[in-house]
Design a protein around this motif. Structure first.
Motif, PDB file in Angstrom:
ATOM      1  N   ILE A 198     136.604  11.162  84.338  1.00 42.70           N
ATOM      2  CA  ILE A 198     136.260   9.941  84.072  1.00 42.70           C
ATOM      3  C   ILE A 198     136.894   8.856  84.925  1.00 42.70           C
ATOM      4  N   GLN A 199     137.896   9.360  85.470  1.00 44.72           N
ATOM      5  CA  GLN A 199     138.575   8.733  86.828  1.00 44.72           C
ATOM      6  C   GLN A 199     137.838   8.478  87.880  1.00 44.72           C
ATOM      7  N   GLU A 200     136.891   9.348  88.138  1.00 41.65           N
ATOM      8  CA  GLU A 200     135.924   9.455  89.085  1.00 41.65           C
ATOM      9  C   GLU A 200     134.456   8.459  88.979  1.00 41.65           C
ATOM     10  N   ILE A 201     134.168   8.819  87.551  1.00 45.01           N
ATOM     11  CA  ILE A 201     133.077   7.933  87.025  1.00 45.01           C
ATOM     12  C   ILE A 201     133.345   6.604  87.065  1.00 45.01           C
ATOM     13  N   ASP A 202     134.616   5.928  86.827  1.00 45.73           N
ATOM     14  CA  ASP A 202     135.041   4.358  87.237  1.00 45.73           C
ATOM     15  C   ASP A 202     135.335   4.253  88.638  1.00 45.73           C
TER      16      ASP A 202
ATOM     17  N   LEU B 254     131.912   3.624  89.995  1.00 41.15           N
ATOM     18  CA  LEU B 254     131.021   2.765  89.136  1.00 41.15           C
ATOM     19  C   LEU B 254     129.677   3.282  88.524  1.00 41.15           C
ATOM     20  N   ALA B 255     129.963   4.579  88.154  1.00 35.88           N
ATOM     21  CA  ALA B 255     128.674   5.372  87.632  1.00 35.88           C
ATOM     22  C   ALA B 255     128.433   4.821  86.530  1.00 35.88           C
ATOM     23  N   ASP B 256     127.146   4.867  86.180  1.00 38.51           N
ATOM     24  CA  ASP B 256     126.737   4.334  84.701  1.00 38.51           C
ATOM     25  C   ASP B 256     127.080   5.715  83.717  1.00 38.51           C
ATOM     26  N   ALA B 257     128.179   5.419  82.975  1.00 36.10           N
ATOM     27  CA  ALA B 257     128.773   6.305  82.250  1.00 36.10           C
ATOM     28  C   ALA B 257     127.534   6.839  81.111  1.00 36.10           C
TER      29      ALA B 257
ATOM     30  N   ASN C 124     122.606  12.543  80.452  1.00 32.60           N
ATOM     31  CA  ASN C 124     122.026  13.674  81.189  1.00 32.60           C
ATOM     32  C   ASN C 124     123.046  14.909  81.068  1.00 32.60           C
ATOM     33  N   LEU C 125     124.383  14.893  81.134  1.00 33.80           N
ATOM     34  CA  LEU C 125     124.884  16.130  81.018  1.00 33.80           C
ATOM     35  C   LEU C 125     124.742  16.887  79.720  1.00 33.80           C
ATOM     36  N   GLU C 126     124.560  15.729  78.811  1.00 37.80           N
ATOM     37  CA  GLU C 126     124.416  16.471  77.204  1.00 37.80           C
ATOM     38  C   GLU C 126     123.068  17.214  77.238  1.00 37.80           C
ATOM     39  N   GLY C 127     122.038  16.515  78.036  1.00 35.93           N
ATOM     40  CA  GLY C 127     120.651  17.042  78.101  1.00 35.93           C
ATOM     41  C   GLY C 127     120.596  18.239  78.758  1.00 35.93           C
ATOM     42  N   ILE C 128     121.525  18.500  79.844  1.00 27.87           N
ATOM     43  CA  ILE C 128     121.241  19.812  80.770  1.00 27.87           C
ATOM     44  C   ILE C 128     122.133  20.757  79.903  1.00 27.87           C
ATOM     45  N   ARG C 129     123.026  20.468  79.138  1.00 25.59           N
ATOM     46  CA  ARG C 129     123.697  21.730  77.982  1.00 25.59           C
ATOM     47  C   ARG C 129     123.045  22.110  76.924  1.00 25.59           C
ATOM     48  N   GLU C 130     122.013  21.160  76.422  1.00 23.22           N
ATOM     49  CA  GLU C 130     121.013  21.514  75.611  1.00 23.22           C
ATOM     50  C   GLU C 130     120.012  22.378  76.151  1.00 23.22           C
TER      51      GLU C 130
ATOM     52  N   ASP D 120     124.411  18.776  91.028  1.00 21.16           N
ATOM     53  CA  ASP D 120     123.555  17.955  91.315  1.00 21.16           C
ATOM     54  C   ASP D 120     123.577  16.501  90.206  1.00 21.16           C
ATOM     55  N   LEU D 121     124.415  16.649  89.311  1.00 16.88           N
ATOM     56  CA  LEU D 121     124.560  15.166  88.538  1.00 16.88           C
ATOM     57  C   LEU D 121     125.441  14.353  89.468  1.00 16.88           C
ATOM     58  N   ARG D 122     126.429  15.124  90.035  1.00 13.66           N
ATOM     59  CA  ARG D 122     127.585  14.252  90.980  1.00 13.66           C
ATOM     60  C   ARG D 122     126.688  13.725  92.015  1.00 13.66           C
ATOM     61  N   LYS D 123     125.719  14.443  92.638  1.00 17.07           N
ATOM     62  CA  LYS D 123     125.185  14.239  93.710  1.00 17.07           C
ATOM     63  C   LYS D 123     124.280  12.521  93.440  1.00 17.07           C
ATOM     64  N   TYR D 124     123.614  12.834  92.096  1.00 15.20           N
ATOM     65  CA  TYR D 124     122.716  11.778  91.805  1.00 15.20           C
ATOM     66  C   TYR D 124     123.449  10.382  91.449  1.00 15.20           C
ATOM     67  N   PHE D 125     124.470  10.705  90.942  1.00 15.50           N
ATOM     68  CA  PHE D 125     125.524   9.403  90.399  1.00 15.50           C
ATOM     69  C   PHE D 125     126.349   9.060  91.586  1.00 15.50           C
TER      70      PHE D 125
END
Length: 928
Positions: A107-111, A114-117, A123-129, A545-550
């Motif tokens: 969450i440090q990196e998310i903020d 300025l990523a859309d948390a 998306n993270l939840e969907g990947i795990r599902e 992939d998620l890191r790259k996109y955001f």
């Protein structure tokens, strides 16, 4: 060479941006700020009102209206939020901490970026599902449902955590930075100079651009055209991204230099086998370094754990050393001390063994480790008292020790201290004791003026104090194991900040501390792949992939940051030494950094003024006795030998000399021995000692009597009890209850029982034959004066009389073959290899002498070969020992003893390699 900070100082003094005292300067690190202040004073030449100078983290703290929390405090606050969103069946705090640190980093990196948390966590939840989805199964298992529930909870935890922090005016750094961006926070000085940055996160870049648009900030970039102008060079990646939006304060050529392509440099790339040799090599490079040269020299540690090896390797004339880096707390002496204490109590609780007072017993390994801990010895008024504990544990083979058994060796304040350390079996006692002990250590170190150790104790006290404060505030450590787990984690992640005076002496620093600084001479250690750069492993819940996109940083970005630091470090230096270790480990760190390969292959083609010298430091392996080791006999050695021979030399000592004269010198003359250890399992030596002790106690009452079947049958019944008492002198009942010790115990019972059975058979035979079977002695001391000043002495296990045959018997727990006690003649006894048993049997016979009538036999009873009875010494096919044999053997011994006393015959190694296989001095001797 004009350094980057000299350029900055010239700009400040030029008056272009106002008076110096009206300016604010922002730099990547506090260390760079100290250098800048020094340069301003030197270049101005008189008293000067300094600008306000901030490291970037200090500027963020100054601008944020609330308080920014540290990592450990954030963990407690995060758990509080976690309990709010998990009202039923929450994880214990120690289990929560295993993943909470990773979540905080994410969450440090998310903020920061300025990523859309909301979208990212969705998306993270969907990947795990999708990972758990299967066409062949309708329902998810309970474990799968719990797994998905965890991922769904992360977004709610992020939201709740921010709400809770905001309500109290708190924020973690990423949150604070994001809020400054969202609120368009302005600077408090009109003219702010932002200098020497490279990789900016999205929030920092957004803030900088906003301040530039407002006309509040100007930027001084530190770059080189070599990597900036090359679109594929990773060192210039972030500069190429940021410079178009954040224009430099002056014309581009003034701030983008051409040192790498045009400057003169000598670069030495050296592979060295091992970290210790790296440190020693640095010491050689720094010899004869003058005071002025040392200030312009930087020793840079890519692996910060090499700090103390380097400090110990510095030349003696190095008077001033400035350290500015973070040393891993887990590698400090005080961290080792605390870890030993924690293990001591954990092991005691796990084994659950108690003394009569109900106190836990302590396992010997942890007790010995504690008694040898430098931090513990430092706290004692009489450190020798700890050595007494160690000696008792080893000599008495105490696997477990009671608290009272340890404390009896301590007196006064040392006893009080040790008692408190041994009583840390409750949560409150752990924190209170550690706080008190660390305070005592600081007081003692202050009196000793020990700066480095003071840093260790001071930081440890801060960590324990912080944990105690948070415990009082939140009471999350419901169990002792939870507290212990958190203490371990705190020490594992903490770093000791060494802040010195950077304006004098040799500079030792980590890679990050070199930002914005320039040196004429650079010595870089551990320039290995997986260290420089650090590798691809990332502690994160967010996949690549998620890191790259955001727009979150990936390992490519980390590599680019390391590349910039590396090239910026060498771009203005004239002499560069890059050292790397050639020793490979499990992660392959024996490979040199790809940055070094880039230098070798690319830089000389661009700049003919650069000379690169590559090589591997050759350290020849130690030669294993290419020349025989010879120890001459001086007067002191000869005097000691004479005293030994006057007192009496044993058959085992004779065998040692015959097997290897050098071993005799090391063990019998020099007095060297293997370090004592506590035996957890019964080894052959202990087995033999125990069985011999039991036999002596069982047979001693029968000395002088005939061995009758009834007496021996009674002895067989008593034997298990006697044997057990002998074992219990070395081991506890619990030690004999299972595993290898139980098997050894049962084997010893079988050996003893078979010996008594063998004697019963002999007694029955004697009874039928009408001959005597009489026990004459057990553990009988024998000695014989061979000549003046030369005595033979020893102890034989048993002497008995069967009919007219007097038998001298030695017990062995090892296997014995008939060939071991068989020789073709007396001379061969000492000439042939591995005839030690035969020499021992003949020595006993010589010391005892022939009986007045009847035969004399000397033999070995092997417990492992007991079915064959006694293995009797045979000389030229004869078992009976004659007077001629004894006279010949006596003469032979005298020859060897005279050789032992001959000053012209040195102690030398044996030629028989098999003799070396189990020798305790094999490594000392080095015989191949």
């Amino acid at each position: 060479m004009t350094s980057f900070l000299e350029k900055v100082a010239a700009e400040i003094l030029s008056g272009k941006y106002g008076k110096p005292e009206e300016l604010c300067v922002v730099l990547p690190s506090r260390r760079a700020g100290l250098y800048l202040k020094k340069l301003l004073g030197t270049m101005h030449g008189r008293i000067l009102l300094s600008p306000e100078i901030y490291a970037i983290e200090d500027l963020i703290s100054e601008l944020f209206p609330g308080r920014i929390t540290g990592h450990s405090e954030s963990l407690f606050l995060l758990y509080r939020s976690y309990l709010k969103i998990t009202p039923s069946d929450p994880e214990a705090f120690d289990a929560f901490c295993r993943w909470a640190g990773t979540f905080l980093n994410d969450i440090q990196e998310i903020d920061n970026y300025l990523a859309d948390a909301d979208q990212l966590f969705g998306n993270l939840e969907g990947i795990r599902e999708l990972e758990e989805w299967s066409l062949n199964r309708e329902d998810l298992t309970q474990m799968q449902q719990s797994y998905l529930s965890f991922w769904k909870s992360l977004h709610r935890l992020y939201i709740q955590f921010r709400i809770d922090l905001e309500s109290e005016g708190l924020a973690y750094r990423g949150m604070a930075l994001r809020k400054l961006c969202e609120s368009n926070t302005t600077l408090f000085r009109k003219n702010t100079l932002i200098c020497g940055f490279n990789a900016l996160n999205t929030a920092e870049a957004t803030l900088f651009q906003y301040w530039q648009r407002q006309g509040l900030a100007v930027f001084f970039w530190d770059a080189d055209i070599y990597y900036y102008s090359d679109p594929f060079h990773e060192a210039g990646k972030f500069l190429r991204e940021h410079l178009p939006g954040l224009k430099p304060a002056a014309a581009t050529p003034a701030w983008i230099s051409d040192d790498l392509s045009a400057g003169k440099k000598e670069i030495y790339i050296t592979g060295i086998p091992g970290n210790t040799l790296q440190a020693k090599y640095v010491g050689q490079l720094l010899e004869n370094l003058s005071g002025a040269d040392s200030l312009r020299t930087a020793v840079v540690l890519a692996d910060e754990s090499l700090l103390f090896p380097v400090l110990h390797a510095l030349p003696g004339e190095t008077q001033k050393v400035n350290i500015s880096m973070g040393f891993p707390m887990k590698m400090s002496t005080i961290a080792g001390f605390i870890e030993t204490l924690l293990r001591l109590h954990e092991q005691a609780e796990r084994s659950a063994r108690t003394d009569q007072k109900g106190h836990f017993l302590f396992y010997h390994r942890e007790v010995l480790a504690l008694m040898k801990q430098p931090a513990f010895l430092l706290l004692l008024d009489q450190p020798g008292q700890a050595g007494a504990v160690t000696d008792e544990i080893i000599t008495k083979n105490k696997i477990f020790s009671s608290r009272d058994g340890i404390l009896k060796h301590f007196t006064g304040k040392d006893r009080t201290l040790t008692e408190s350390l041994l009583s840390m079996n409750e949560k409150a006692a752990v924190l209170a004791t550690l706080e008190k002990v660390l305070e005592q250590g600081l007081e003692r170190l202050e009196a000793m003026d020990s700066g480095t150790e003071q840093e260790f104790f001071f930081e440890a006290r801060n960590i324990i104090g912080m944990i105690a404060e948070q415990d009082r505030k939140y009471d999350y450590f419901r169990e002792l194991r939870t507290l212990v787990s958190f203490i371990r984690q705190a020490f594992r992640t903490a770093s000791i900040p060494f802040y010195g005076e950077p304006l004098t002496g040799l500079q030792i620093m980590g890679v990050l501390e070199t930002r914005a600084l320039d040196f004429d001479r650079v010595i870089l250690l551990s320039a290995n792949e997986q260290i420089l750069p650090s590798g691809r492993n990332a502690n994160s819940f967010i996949p690549y992939d998620l890191r790259k996109y955001f727009g979150l940083p990936t390992y490519h970005d980390r590599d680019a940051i390391f590349s910039y630091h590396f090239y910026r470090l060498i771009q203005r230096a004239k002499e560069i030494h890059c050292l790397y270790t050639t020793i490979k480990d499990v992660i392959g760190s024996g490979e040199k950094s790809r940055f070094l390969t880039q230098l070798e292959n690319e830089l000389p083609g661009r700049n003919p003024n650069i000379k690169i010298y590559s090589g591997v430091l050759s350290v020849p392996p130690p030669k294993l006795s290419s020349h025989p080791i010879l120890v001459e006999k001086d007067e002191a050695v000869l005097e000691l030998l004479k005293k030994q021979l006057e007192k009496g030399i044993s058959p085992s000592a004779i065998n040692t000399y015959l097997a290897c004269p050098l071993r005799y010198f090391l063990s019998r003359v020099a007095g060297l021995s293997e370090a004592g250890e506590v035996e957890e399992t019964i080894d052959a030596r202990s087995m033999g000692s125990v069985i011999h002790g039991a036999i002596e106690k069982l047979y001693l009452p029968l000395v002088g009597q005939s061995l009758s079947p009834p007496a021996l049958e009674k002895m067989k019944i008593e034997a298990p009890g006697v044997l057990e008492r002998e074992f219990l002198q070395l081991f506890s009942k619990e030690d004999l209850a299972s595993g290898p010790n139980l098997l050894a115990w049962e084997a010893a019972q079988s050996y003893l029982e078979e010996l008594i059975r063998n004697d019963i058979r002999q007694a029955e035979y004697a009874l039928k034959a009408g001959i005597r079977f009489q026990l004459l002695a057990v553990e009988q001391k024998l000695n014989l004066q061979l000549e003046p000043g030369l005595r033979l002495s020893g102890v034989t296990d048993r002497i008995d009389l069967l009919g007219n045959t007097l038998r001298i018997i030695d017990y062995k727990t090892g296997k014995v073959d008939a060939k071991d006690v068989r020789t073709k003649d007396i001379t061969s006894l000492t000439a042939e290899a591995r005839k030690g048993m035969a020499v021992q049997l003949m020595s006993y016979a010589l010391m005892h002498g022939l009986p007045e009538k009847g035969e004399l036999l000397s033999g070995i009873y092997s417990f492992r070969s007991s079915k064959g009875g006694i293995k009797v010494l045979e000389v030229d096919g004869s078992q009976e020992i004659s007077a001629e044999m004894l006279d010949e053997f006596k003469h032979l011994l005298k020859l060897h003893f005279r050789e032992l006393l001959d000053p012209t015959v040195p102690f030398r190694q044996t030629e028989d390699k098999k003799t070396c296989e189990y020798c305790a001095f094999r490594e000392v001797c080095g015989k191949d």
